[in-house]
Design a protein around this motif. Structure first.
Motif, PDB file in Angstrom:
ATOM      1  N   LYS A   2       0.837  -1.189   0.000  1.00  0.00           N
ATOM      2  CA  LYS A   2       0.000   0.000   0.000  1.00  0.00           C
ATOM      3  C   LYS A   2       0.872   1.239   0.000  1.00  0.00           C
ATOM      4  O   LYS A   2       1.838   1.350   0.754  1.00  0.00           O
ATOM      5  CB  LYS A   2      -0.938   0.037   1.207  1.00  0.00           C
ATOM      6  CG  LYS A   2      -1.900   1.222   1.147  1.00  0.00           C
ATOM      7  CD  LYS A   2      -3.038   1.118   2.129  1.00  0.00           C
ATOM      8  CE  LYS A   2      -4.033   2.262   1.903  1.00  0.00           C
ATOM      9  NZ  LYS A   2      -5.188   2.196   2.832  1.00  0.00           N
ATOM     10  N   THR A   4       0.877   5.762  -0.676  1.00  0.00           N
ATOM     11  CA  THR A   4       0.177   7.002  -0.976  1.00  0.00           C
ATOM     12  C   THR A   4       0.967   7.693  -2.072  1.00  0.00           C
ATOM     13  O   THR A   4       2.186   7.873  -1.951  1.00  0.00           O
ATOM     14  CB  THR A   4       0.049   7.914   0.244  1.00  0.00           C
ATOM     15  OG1 THR A   4      -0.834   7.311   1.194  1.00  0.00           O
ATOM     16  CG2 THR A   4      -0.518   9.274  -0.152  1.00  0.00           C
ATOM     17  N   PRO A  60       2.358   5.117   3.760  1.00  0.00           N
ATOM     18  CA  PRO A  60       1.199   5.835   3.231  1.00  0.00           C
ATOM     19  C   PRO A  60       0.582   6.850   4.180  1.00  0.00           C
ATOM     20  O   PRO A  60      -0.086   7.786   3.730  1.00  0.00           O
ATOM     21  CB  PRO A  60       0.211   4.716   2.907  1.00  0.00           C
ATOM     22  CG  PRO A  60       0.606   3.572   3.770  1.00  0.00           C
ATOM     23  CD  PRO A  60       2.097   3.664   3.869  1.00  0.00           C
ATOM     24  N   SER A  89      -4.396   6.847  -2.078  1.00  0.00           N
ATOM     25  CA  SER A  89      -3.794   5.758  -1.321  1.00  0.00           C
ATOM     26  C   SER A  89      -4.354   4.439  -1.823  1.00  0.00           C
ATOM     27  O   SER A  89      -5.557   4.313  -2.066  1.00  0.00           O
ATOM     28  CB  SER A  89      -4.085   5.923   0.176  1.00  0.00           C
ATOM     29  OG  SER A  89      -3.586   7.156   0.657  1.00  0.00           O
ATOM     30  N   GLY A  90      -3.484   3.461  -1.989  1.00  0.00           N
ATOM     31  CA  GLY A  90      -3.929   2.171  -2.492  1.00  0.00           C
ATOM     32  C   GLY A  90      -2.752   1.318  -2.900  1.00  0.00           C
ATOM     33  O   GLY A  90      -1.595   1.610  -2.575  1.00  0.00           O
ATOM     34  N   ALA A  91      -3.039   0.270  -3.642  1.00  0.00           N
ATOM     35  CA  ALA A  91      -2.003  -0.670  -4.050  1.00  0.00           C
ATOM     36  C   ALA A  91      -1.092  -0.054  -5.111  1.00  0.00           C
ATOM     37  O   ALA A  91      -1.513   0.771  -5.918  1.00  0.00           O
ATOM     38  CB  ALA A  91      -2.637  -1.940  -4.595  1.00  0.00           C
ATOM     39  N   ALA A 107      -2.979   3.084  -7.025  1.00  0.00           N
ATOM     40  CA  ALA A 107      -2.738   4.391  -6.416  1.00  0.00           C
ATOM     41  C   ALA A 107      -2.186   5.393  -7.430  1.00  0.00           C
ATOM     42  O   ALA A 107      -2.550   6.574  -7.416  1.00  0.00           O
ATOM     43  CB  ALA A 107      -1.777   4.254  -5.237  1.00  0.00           C
ATOM     44  N   GLU A 128      -9.291   9.260  -2.554  1.00  0.00           N
ATOM     45  CA  GLU A 128      -9.777   8.019  -1.958  1.00  0.00           C
ATOM     46  C   GLU A 128     -11.203   8.087  -1.441  1.00  0.00           C
ATOM     47  O   GLU A 128     -12.019   7.226  -1.724  1.00  0.00           O
ATOM     48  CB  GLU A 128      -8.845   7.565  -0.831  1.00  0.00           C
ATOM     49  CG  GLU A 128      -9.207   6.186  -0.293  1.00  0.00           C
ATOM     50  CD  GLU A 128      -8.112   5.611   0.572  1.00  0.00           C
ATOM     51  OE1 GLU A 128      -8.346   4.577   1.193  1.00  0.00           O
ATOM     52  OE2 GLU A 128      -7.012   6.196   0.625  1.00  0.00           O
ATOM     53  N   TRP A 203      -3.523   2.343   8.484  1.00  0.00           N
ATOM     54  CA  TRP A 203      -3.029   2.362   7.114  1.00  0.00           C
ATOM     55  C   TRP A 203      -2.532   0.989   6.688  1.00  0.00           C
ATOM     56  O   TRP A 203      -2.240   0.747   5.559  1.00  0.00           O
ATOM     57  CB  TRP A 203      -1.896   3.387   6.976  1.00  0.00           C
ATOM     58  CG  TRP A 203      -2.412   4.781   7.149  1.00  0.00           C
ATOM     59  CD1 TRP A 203      -2.449   5.518   8.313  1.00  0.00           C
ATOM     60  CD2 TRP A 203      -3.008   5.620   6.144  1.00  0.00           C
ATOM     61  NE1 TRP A 203      -3.008   6.753   8.090  1.00  0.00           N
ATOM     62  CE2 TRP A 203      -3.359   6.838   6.769  1.00  0.00           C
ATOM     63  CE3 TRP A 203      -3.259   5.457   4.793  1.00  0.00           C
ATOM     64  CZ2 TRP A 203      -3.972   7.888   6.075  1.00  0.00           C
ATOM     65  CZ3 TRP A 203      -3.856   6.492   4.106  1.00  0.00           C
ATOM     66  CH2 TRP A 203      -4.207   7.682   4.748  1.00  0.00           C
TER      67      TRP A 203
END
Length: 203
Positions: A2, A4, A60, A89-91, A107, A128, A203
């Motif tokens: 993960k 950001t 992140p 934010s994400g993979a 992301a 997000e 997170w």
């Protein structure tokens, strides 16, 4: 993993002399390099085109703090300089060769697409969810009012391992009360609370 991801571009870049634009991009790169030392997890920065850039954080939770830190470092250079910043934010995967332009993941896609929705007097937003976006936009409105003196103090206090106020005063060549006044007038008490709550999330 993960991440950001922050994607941005310099506001009004077409009206800036090339030397000023390059100086602004160098300030962002320097600030991003400093951000990479906030956590042992990796962070990558790269320029995209003439006035664009992207920063991926392996930690992140630091997204909002990093966005404000970048704005502060631009504004302390020149009051008229600012950058749009789209957070997501994400993979995502960070390439081992360190070239962020070859990175990929949800992301990166979300951050890049969301940048196009930021316009007018808004400089920062989060892709997000609505709550993250609301906090980011409110923080942005505060940051847009910073003077150069306020931005200098904010750039010193925003890192998670920031020195104490007396050390900041020495580094800036001003008194400790002047640092306190600059931070108060820059909205730091409220921003500090918002950042702390942001980073306390799972997170």
């Amino acid at each position: 993993m993960k991440l950001t991801v922050l994607t941005g571009d310099i506001v009004g870049s077409t009206k800036l002399p090339k030397a000023v634009l390059d100086e602004a991009m160098a300030a962002l790169a320097g600030a991003a390099s400093f951000v990479s030392g906030w956590d042992e997890r990796p962070a990558l920065f790269g320029r995209r085109g003439g006035d664009g850039w992207q920063l991926a954080l392996g930690a992140p939770q630091y997204g909002l703090r990093a966005a404000l830190f970048l704005q502060a470092n631009l504004r302390k250079l020149d009051k008229s300089l600012s950058t749009r910043i789209a957070l997501a934010s994400g993979a995502g995967d960070l390439p081992k060769d360190g070239d962020i332009n070859s990175a990929h993941g949800a992301a990166f896609v979300a951050s890049g697409r969301f940048l196009d929705s930021i316009s007018g007097h808004i400089r920062m937003g989060h892709a997000e969810n609505a709550l993250f976006d609301a906090v980011t936009v409110l923080a942005d409105q505060i940051a847009q009012g910073w003077t150069q003196a306020q931005a200098r103090s904010m750039a010193e206090v925003l890192p998670p391992t920031a020195p104490n106020r007396a050390e900041i005063a020495t580094r800036l060549g001003i008194s400790r009360p002047a640092v306190n006044q600059a931070l108060w007038s820059a909205g730091y008490p409220g921003l500090e609370r918002a950042i702390a709550q942001w980073e306390s999330l799972d997170w």
